[in-house]
Design a protein around this motif. Structure first.
Motif, mmCIF file in Angstrom:
data_model
loop_
_atom_site.group_PDB
_atom_site.id
_atom_site.type_symbol
_atom_site.label_atom_id
_atom_site.label_comp_id
_atom_site.label_asym_id
_atom_site.label_seq_id
_atom_site.Cartn_x
_atom_site.Cartn_y
_atom_site.Cartn_z
ATOM 1 N N PRO A 295 -25.746 -31.641 2.903
ATOM 2 C CA PRO A 295 -27.093 -31.048 2.984
ATOM 3 C C PRO A 295 -27.131 -29.634 3.542
ATOM 4 O O PRO A 295 -27.968 -28.827 3.130
ATOM 5 C CB PRO A 295 -27.843 -32.018 3.913
ATOM 6 C CG PRO A 295 -27.111 -33.309 3.794
ATOM 7 C CD PRO A 295 -25.680 -32.958 3.571
ATOM 8 N N ARG B 45 -31.854 -28.258 1.788
ATOM 9 C CA ARG B 45 -31.244 -29.595 1.730
ATOM 10 C C ARG B 45 -31.455 -30.229 0.356
ATOM 11 O O ARG B 45 -30.552 -30.883 -0.184
ATOM 12 C CB ARG B 45 -31.845 -30.482 2.813
ATOM 13 C CG ARG B 45 -31.500 -30.084 4.240
ATOM 14 C CD ARG B 45 -31.997 -31.143 5.200
ATOM 15 N NE ARG B 45 -31.765 -30.807 6.591
ATOM 16 C CZ ARG B 45 -32.684 -30.330 7.421
ATOM 17 N NH1 ARG B 45 -33.929 -30.131 6.978
ATOM 18 N NH2 ARG B 45 -32.380 -30.055 8.675
ATOM 19 N N ARG C 26 -28.637 -31.548 -2.229
ATOM 20 C CA ARG C 26 -28.631 -32.956 -2.613
ATOM 21 C C ARG C 26 -28.518 -33.102 -4.133
ATOM 22 O O ARG C 26 -27.802 -33.967 -4.640
ATOM 23 C CB ARG C 26 -29.907 -33.636 -2.104
ATOM 24 C CG ARG C 26 -29.920 -35.147 -2.329
ATOM 25 C CD ARG C 26 -31.221 -35.766 -1.874
ATOM 26 N NE ARG C 26 -31.497 -35.505 -0.473
ATOM 27 C CZ ARG C 26 -32.469 -34.725 -0.036
ATOM 28 N NH1 ARG C 26 -33.266 -34.125 -0.887
ATOM 29 N NH2 ARG C 26 -32.656 -34.545 1.250
ATOM 30 N N ASN D 121 -34.342 -36.082 -5.563
ATOM 31 C CA ASN D 121 -34.957 -35.734 -4.278
ATOM 32 C C ASN D 121 -35.655 -36.950 -3.689
ATOM 33 O O ASN D 121 -36.069 -37.855 -4.409
ATOM 34 C CB ASN D 121 -35.973 -34.604 -4.464
ATOM 35 C CG ASN D 121 -35.276 -33.288 -4.707
ATOM 36 O OD1 ASN D 121 -34.159 -33.086 -4.266
ATOM 37 N ND2 ASN D 121 -35.931 -32.392 -5.417
#
Length: 531
Positions: free
Chosen positions: A281, A271, A275, A399
């Motif tokens: 995702p 994911r 991203r 993140n």
């Protein structure tokens, strides 16, 4: 009608599953149909087996005790007639165990074949692998123990018996069933609707045929990558490293037809990579185990790396190079080569490409399941992966909360576990040993499971043979040698060895990053107790 007299116990499996025990297969099948119709809140999947149903649920919607109460309140259903016609399986009865099984059952080889073909069998439930359907017969002769030592390689099309079941192995795989013969029929074919040759509930007859029959067509066909034009936007595999796979978030919801979810071993890393490049995702990315891969870029794009640490660099066509930093969007140009060296921390890394890969899905996913063979095959040198569009689905974003550094080779990794469903099959000393000693991850580990080794093996209190039952990702299964196997995404759907506990869902990503030579320590967060 109350089912309290038919349910014997309800046990924890993990923090996302529980196991319902019944008096026998008839009770399983009657209640399975009723539970399916009941639409219980939070229930995601039902996995029937010989004497149990494993219930996967969403813990944010329902708790285990409340769910157990609702399951007990669902009445049993009458057996529904199968909508499928009787299916005939042609068999060449030349199996390696034919004479041994005849001796165990105290009949001649000829009588064994006559009884196997004369019985009426019925598909009970799917498990182990796609196309593997446990069939139960009406001849009481068939009660056959598994082999004491499982074979490492059973050919596709092998017709086998174990317990009171008969089944056909859909692809070459390990197994402990007794082999009676082989069939030319392909048990699993994605070009067929439905893909499985035998369906649960369907009547099955075995028919003896001569050994001149061609058995080569029993193995399922591999899923091939599409042909890519030389000028197409693509990524070429120069060196695949130890293991290079396409992975997304898998195929949830298909356990009923024998298809495991599989998916990325480290879902969080997948994911995160998507991203960074602006993908959805769950978009498929490349999962690399162990490092050592090299990829050639055939089109301008944006890539990102997450997961395992190690030396990574991009080398341009002019020889200039720059690092491929973890968690940072990186522009690449045609002619660039991505070098992914060996890993210093963690076992698996993920390379996402903006737009993903334009590869046809298999049952709605690009995931490669290494045990069942469903999905694209492991990537090899020379494979070319066409790329999707260049538009980002989302704005590139940093993140979320930074992930702690992955463990190194000398670290001891703590994993939280839930005890059950067969904790009471082990001695109290074994349960204490499970959590008090460190377990070494052996080189025999893979995406199917981490094979662990401890100084003191886990001792069984119950030595009976366990009928096959559903197994969850994270399950800690204990074979006869007492050395546990921690199931990872590509594990078999059912198993015949007792499970002493399971790693909680939040720790599964970390478990997927454990390399051979690392050490594990288990920490109990939920004690074993009936629900």
């Amino acid at each position: 009608m109350s089912t309290a007299h038919r349910i014997t116990r309800i046990l924890p499996v993990s923090d996302r599953a529980l196991l319902v025990e019944y008096e026998g297969l008839d009770a399983v099948l009657a209640h399975f149909a009723a539970l399916g119709d009941a639409g219980l809140a939070g229930v995601e999947e039902l996995i029937p087996a010989a004497a149990t149903i494993m219930v996967r649920y969403d813990p944010t919607l329902v708790g285990p005790r409340a769910l157990a109460e609702r399951i007990r309140a669902v009445g049993a259903a009458e057996h529904a007639a199968s909508e499928h016609d009787t299916v005939t399986v042609d068999v060449v009865y030349t199996g390696e165990d034919l004479d041994e099984v005849a001796a165990v059952l105290d009949v001649s080889r000829e009588e064994l074949i006559r009884r196997h073909t004369g019985a009426t069998w019925r598909g009970a439930f799917a498990g182990f692998a796609p196309g593997f359907v446990y069939c139960v017969g009406d001849d009481p002769l068939f009660s056959v123990p598994r082999r004491a030592s499982p074979r490492t390689r059973i050919p596709a099309g092998a017709v086998a018996v174990a317990g009171n079941f008969s089944a056909v192995y859909p692809r070459t795989s390990p197994g402990g069933w007794q082999l009676l013969g082989r069939t030319p029929e392909r048990m699993w074919d994605l070009d067929r609707t439905p893909p499985a040759f035998i369906q649960p509930g369907q009547e099955v007859r075995y028919r003896a045929v001569r050994d001149e029959v061609d058995l080569s067509g029993a193995a399922p066909r591999e899923t091939e990558l599409p042909t890519v034009a030389p000028d197409a936007r693509a990524l070429e595999v120069v060196r695949p490293g130890a293991q290079l796979l396409l992975q997304d978030l898998g195929r949830p919801g298909m356990l009923g037809i024998g298809v495991a979810a599989s998916g990325a071993a480290d879902r969080r890393a997948l994911r995160a990579a998507n991203r960074v490049v602006g993908n959805e995702p769950g978009t498929a990315a490349l999962e690399l185990a162990g490092g050592g891969a090299e990829l050639r870029v055939r089109a301008a794009g944006v890539v990102a790396w997450t997961g395992a640490s190690g030396r990574r660099r991009v080398v341009g066509a002019d020889g200039a190079e720059f690092p491929l930093e973890r968690g940072v969007p990186t522009a690449v140009e045609p002619g660039d080569t991505i070098h992914l060296g060996g890993f210093s921390r963690g076992l698996r890394g993920y390379l996402a490409v903006r737009g993903g890969f334009a590869v046809p899905d298999v049952l709605g996913s690009l995931t490669t399941d290494t045990l069942s063979g469903v999905g694209p095959q492991p990537l090899r040198a020379g494979d070319v992966l066409p790329l999707g569009g260049t538009e980002a689905a989302h704005a590139v974003a940093p993140n979320d909360a930074p992930r702690p550094e992955l463990p190194g080779p000398d670290d001891v990794v703590d994993l939280d576990i839930v005890l059950g469903p067969r904790t009471d099959w082990f001695t109290p000393a074994a349960v204490e040993t499970l959590t008090s000693q460190e377990w070494l991850v052996t080189p025999q580990s893979d995406r199917v499971g981490l094979r662990l080794e401890g100084e003191v093996p886990l001792e069984r209190a119950v030595t009976d043979e366990l009928p096959s039952e559903g197994a969850a990702t994270g399950a800690i299964q204990v074979p006869a040698n007492g050395q546990p196997v921690l199931f990872l995404p590509d594990h078999p759907l059912t198993g015949g060895y007792p499970v002493i506990g399971a790693v909680r869902d939040a720790d599964l990503d970390l478990a997927g990053q454990l390399a051979p030579g690392m050490r594990v320590r288990f920490r109990v967060v939920h004690r074993f107790a009936e629900l």
